[in-house]
Write an enzyme that holds these catalytic residues in place. Sequence first.
Site: not given
Ligand code: GUN
Length: 279
Positions: A52, A96, A119
């Site tokens: 990211k 996350q 998200d």
């Molecule tokens: N953990 C696995 N996929 C994601 C996601 O798309 N967003 C977040 N915040 N955590 C994750």
Amino acid sequence: MTQIIDGKLISQQIKDELKEKVTALKAEGKEICLAVIQVGNDPASTVYVGNKKKACEYIGIKSLAYEVPEETTEEELLGIIDKLNNDDSVHGILVQLPVPKHINEEKIINAISPSKDVDGFHPASVGALSIGQKGFVSCTPAGVIQLLKRSNIEISGKECVVIGRSNIVGKPMSMLLLRENGTVTICHSRTKDLKEVCKRADILVVAIGKPRMIDASYVKEGATVIDVGIHRDENNKLCGDVDYASVEPIAGAITPVPGGVGPMTIAMLMNNCVEAGLN
Ligand code: GUN
């Protein structure tokens, strides 16, 4: 000939479009900023968070990394979120997942301001999607819609079958396909005659979490098959929920794993960040 839907290429196009927008915003003096919070150091999360950050760097989005220890309390984490909610220079906030067991995930998701919920996990974002209001959409299903649109696959009036009902993929996927005027069926572990339901699909979205479970016997000839799964098989090779070798010859279009849905998630996260910056 089966159309192979190239998620790597399409995600790159989206990132390049965003890069252009972000460059133009910078020229007007506006810098978009995403705050990424990781609690603990789960290795998979570290890889996702790293990807990211890299995408932010490529596009020109500023990323703030909050890498806090496993022992961080729920209160401390809520404190960080509160500070970021009130910081006008921060446009997107992402925690996350998963968070350590002593932290209530739902409380954390609910604490993020819906206006910074890139998200798309906040109940207000999910609710807005359901009733057709503006709001952030969960990145993976939003990416699937982009794959279909940019591959010129019509959704309107089509039989769409989604396997999986998770809050992050299955449910928002179904709402998005409905918003595009698809006729949507959601299947799950209690669905009777799964095969028969899947065989009705013009567009079959598979988010079931079982390696190579969906073979050609589940697929109508010429159908579009979107594989959201990602696993390592017994030979450490990446594979999806779809048995690609069996399904590819009869599908009209199909996403490979890797290189299908996977790269779209981050591209759509970046898209949500840019939208957050424009609000
Ligand atoms: N953990 C696995 N996929 C994601 C996601 O798309 N967003 C977040 N915040 N955590 C994750």
